[in-house]
Design a protein around this motif. Structure first.
Motif, mmCIF file in Angstrom:
data_model
loop_
_atom_site.group_PDB
_atom_site.id
_atom_site.type_symbol
_atom_site.label_atom_id
_atom_site.label_comp_id
_atom_site.label_asym_id
_atom_site.label_seq_id
_atom_site.Cartn_x
_atom_site.Cartn_y
_atom_site.Cartn_z
ATOM 1 N N ALA A 166 0.837 -1.209 0.000
ATOM 2 C CA ALA A 166 0.000 0.000 0.000
ATOM 3 C C ALA A 166 0.866 1.251 0.000
ATOM 4 O O ALA A 166 0.565 2.240 -0.688
ATOM 5 N N ALA A 167 1.953 1.236 0.770
ATOM 6 C CA ALA A 167 2.867 2.382 0.782
ATOM 7 C C ALA A 167 3.530 2.558 -0.576
ATOM 8 O O ALA A 167 3.755 3.691 -1.031
ATOM 9 N N GLU A 168 3.841 1.449 -1.247
ATOM 10 C CA GLU A 168 4.425 1.538 -2.594
ATOM 11 C C GLU A 168 3.421 2.117 -3.585
ATOM 12 O O GLU A 168 3.775 2.929 -4.447
ATOM 13 N N ALA A 169 2.153 1.714 -3.471
ATOM 14 C CA ALA A 169 1.114 2.275 -4.338
ATOM 15 C C ALA A 169 0.928 3.769 -4.073
ATOM 16 O O ALA A 169 0.644 4.545 -4.998
ATOM 17 N N ALA A 170 1.097 4.189 -2.812
ATOM 18 C CA ALA A 170 0.992 5.615 -2.494
ATOM 19 C C ALA A 170 2.103 6.411 -3.168
ATOM 20 O O ALA A 170 1.892 7.552 -3.602
ATOM 21 N N VAL A 171 3.298 5.817 -3.262
ATOM 22 C CA VAL A 171 4.392 6.475 -3.997
ATOM 23 C C VAL A 171 4.013 6.634 -5.465
ATOM 24 O O VAL A 171 4.240 7.684 -6.078
ATOM 25 N N HIS A 172 3.432 5.590 -6.042
ATOM 26 C CA HIS A 172 3.004 5.648 -7.440
ATOM 27 C C HIS A 172 1.979 6.763 -7.648
ATOM 28 O O HIS A 172 2.065 7.542 -8.610
ATOM 29 N N ALA A 173 1.001 6.849 -6.739
ATOM 30 C CA ALA A 173 -0.022 7.890 -6.854
ATOM 31 C C ALA A 173 0.588 9.281 -6.737
ATOM 32 O O ALA A 173 0.221 10.210 -7.472
ATOM 33 N N ALA A 174 1.533 9.449 -5.803
ATOM 34 C CA ALA A 174 2.173 10.757 -5.635
ATOM 35 C C ALA A 174 3.000 11.124 -6.857
ATOM 36 O O ALA A 174 3.064 12.298 -7.262
ATOM 37 N N SER A 175 3.651 10.129 -7.473
ATOM 38 C CA SER A 175 4.407 10.383 -8.696
ATOM 39 C C SER A 175 3.489 10.872 -9.812
ATOM 40 O O SER A 175 3.812 11.836 -10.529
ATOM 41 N N ALA A 176 2.339 10.224 -9.961
ATOM 42 C CA ALA A 176 1.395 10.637 -11.001
ATOM 43 C C ALA A 176 0.862 12.040 -10.738
ATOM 44 O O ALA A 176 0.635 12.819 -11.677
ATOM 45 N N GLN A 177 0.690 12.408 -9.462
ATOM 46 C CA GLN A 177 0.213 13.747 -9.140
ATOM 47 C C GLN A 177 1.221 14.804 -9.556
ATOM 48 O O GLN A 177 0.847 15.894 -10.019
ATOM 49 N N VAL A 178 2.508 14.501 -9.436
ATOM 50 C CA VAL A 178 3.531 15.429 -9.926
ATOM 51 C C VAL A 178 3.390 15.586 -11.437
ATOM 52 O O VAL A 178 3.520 16.694 -11.984
ATOM 53 N N GLY A 179 3.119 14.482 -12.145
ATOM 54 C CA GLY A 179 2.911 14.559 -13.587
ATOM 55 C C GLY A 179 1.727 15.429 -13.950
ATOM 56 O O GLY A 179 1.783 16.204 -14.915
#
Length: 489
Positions: free
Chosen positions: A301-314
């Motif tokens: 879940a923490a890894e998925a949160a990193v993915h979501a935060a990366s997409a938000q930067v995009g």
């Protein structure tokens, strides 16, 4: 500029969207040689005739509670997984998140087509000297409207990828909730059984303490015991009596908690199990650290949160660049219903819109900086989740090793106390010792049994905690990974 050059430029601009976001996958986590300060032993100390084997490199067991070999416990866990309201609410929330993801994909990745119709009566002011001062007329119109937003810089794609990653995060959190619920039911059942047995033993200790107090009082009256001896045994009996109400309350609370975990009201709490009815699992899997992180839903879940935060930067980066939209409509309109579907009433429109942010008071750049800060925070949370996972396993492994030693010592003490009591009781029956000595010997035995019950329960609950720490590979019922792959393609 030729159409070929325009196409190539558009493709190049679209590809630049891939570099707008930082890496979606966090850096490689540490891979320790072993979990605790000392390497994990192959086997624990032998206690109650059982030495647990730690299977290094083994994968987690899905339905690990079945290893306690108790059908009633299995039924309780199954009932909880079916009926627990909190788990049901989490499941429905996950289903809603999946549907919202599908809605976002449909609304943003594909063109939208709407059918529109209108019937209105209008009043318009006429020209002076050219007829009546006002005109009244009806308008009948119908058309199809098409719109589409070109995602040249990845704002839409990153937004959907962010939502998909958040759905994955909720999926892992749902798995974590299922794992926690199963573990809590097992631990609550063990605690309830332990507390019930401790209560029975304490009540027996109370009876013996009061019996000893009566004997000492009689001896004091005969001058065979001092007043201090009499007061001491009375204080001991009162101390045991004081502990019993709190212990009884703990036992009842444990049963109430178990009932609620199973989705029942407290008055429908099941009867207690006996610790003797539970078989301690002898083969306990201990995954290697790299596999552990793929079995722990909290880490995933923490890894998925990193993915979501990366997409938000995009998304925040793409919002700094032009936004292009296409709109078109075709239909018919007339002042008379009979002329609506004639060629004379045909209407259409087409247009392309371009919006380039120029000045927003620094809001867009601030949003991008905030998204980057959130991404860095998500990375730190992931790193902490990894460390917590390693610590969780290290602590439970250490506890299990020490639990075996504690139970070994408690069982030895109980065995000696039982032998001593049997000898004292036999000698009493032969008239070789007094009855007070027999009472005192049984008190020592019951105290030893009390410590043994606590040590045996601790070993069983810590075993459940280790299974929980290893991660249980529950399947994710509705993974959004396929949606992410579709977006990337």
């Amino acid at each position: 500029m030729s159409s070929t050059r325009i196409t190539l430029l558009a493709a190049a601009l679209a590809l630049t969207g891939c570099a707008f976001a930082p890496p979606a996958k966090p850096p490689a986590p540490p891979s320790p040689l072993h979990y605790a300060v000392e390497p994990t032993p192959a086997d624990s100390a032998k206690a109650d005739g059982v030495a647990q084997h730690f299977s290094l490199g083994a994968r987690a067991v899905p339905a690990w509670w079945r290893m306690y070999n108790n059908d009633t416990l299995n039924a309780w866990v199954g009932e909880g997984l079916r009926n627990n309201p909190s788990l049901t609410a989490t499941q429905h929330t996950l289903q809603a998140a999946h549907q919202l993801l599908r809605a976002q994909v449909g609304a943003n990745m594909l063109p939208t087509l709407d059918a529109q119709s209108q019937v209105s009566r209008q009043r318009a002011i006429g020209f002076p000297g050219l007829g009546p001062p006002t005109n009244l007329y009806d308008v009948y119109a119908g058309q199809f409207a098409l719109s589409y937003n070109f995602d040249l810089f990845g704002a839409t794609r990153h937004g959907i990828e962010q939502t998909a990653a958040q759905v994955d995060q909720q999926s892992y959190e749902f798995d974590a909730a299922k794992r926690a619920l199963a573990a809590n039911i097992v631990i609550a059942a063990i605690n309830a059984a332990s507390l019930a047995e401790q209560l029975d033993t304490s009540e027996r200790l109370s009876v013996l303490a009061h019996r000893q107090a009566d004997l000492t009082e009689h001896a004091y009256q005969l001058g065979a015991a001092s007043h201090d001896d009499f007061l001491s045994v009375q204080q001991q009996a009162a101390s045991i009596d004081t502990s019993i109400p709190g212990l009884r309350a703990q036992a009842l609370r444990a049963r109430h908690a178990l009932a609620v975990l199973m989705g029942r009201t407290p008055d429908q709490a099941p009867s207690n199990l006996r610790l003797a009815d539970l078989q301690l699992p002898t083969d306990v899997p201990v995954s290697v650290p790299s596999e552990l992180l793929q079995q722990r839903p909290d880490v995933l879940a923490a890894e998925a949160a990193v993915h979501a935060a990366s997409a938000q930067v995009g998304v925040a980066t793409a919002n700094l660049f032009p936004h292009i939209s296409l709109s078109a409509s075709i239909g018919t309109a007339a002042f008379n219903p009979s002329n609506v579907f004639t060629a004379a009433g045909s209407i259409w429109s087409a247009g392309v819109g371009l919006t380039q942010p120029i000045f927003h008071g620094g809001a867009l750049m601030a949003q991008r900086k905030a998204a980057i800060a959130d991404y860095n925070a998500a990375l730190a949370h992931y790193q902490q989740a990894v460390l917590n996972a390693f610590q969780n396993v290290a602590d439970t492994l250490t506890a299990l090793d020490q639990d075996a030693l504690a139970l070994q010592a408690a069982s030895s003490e109980a065995a000696v106390a039982e032998q001593s009591f049997n000898d004292t009781d036999a000698r009493y029956r032969l008239g070789a010792v007094s009855y007070p000595e027999t009472v005192l010997s049984e008190q020592h035995l019951q105290n030893a049994r009390l410590a043994q019950i606590q040590a045996r329960a601790a070993r069983m609950t810590d075993t459940a905690a280790l299974f929980q720490a290893m991660g249980t590979p529950f399947p994710i019922s509705e993974s959004s990974s396929s949606s992410i792959r579709a977006i990337r393609r």
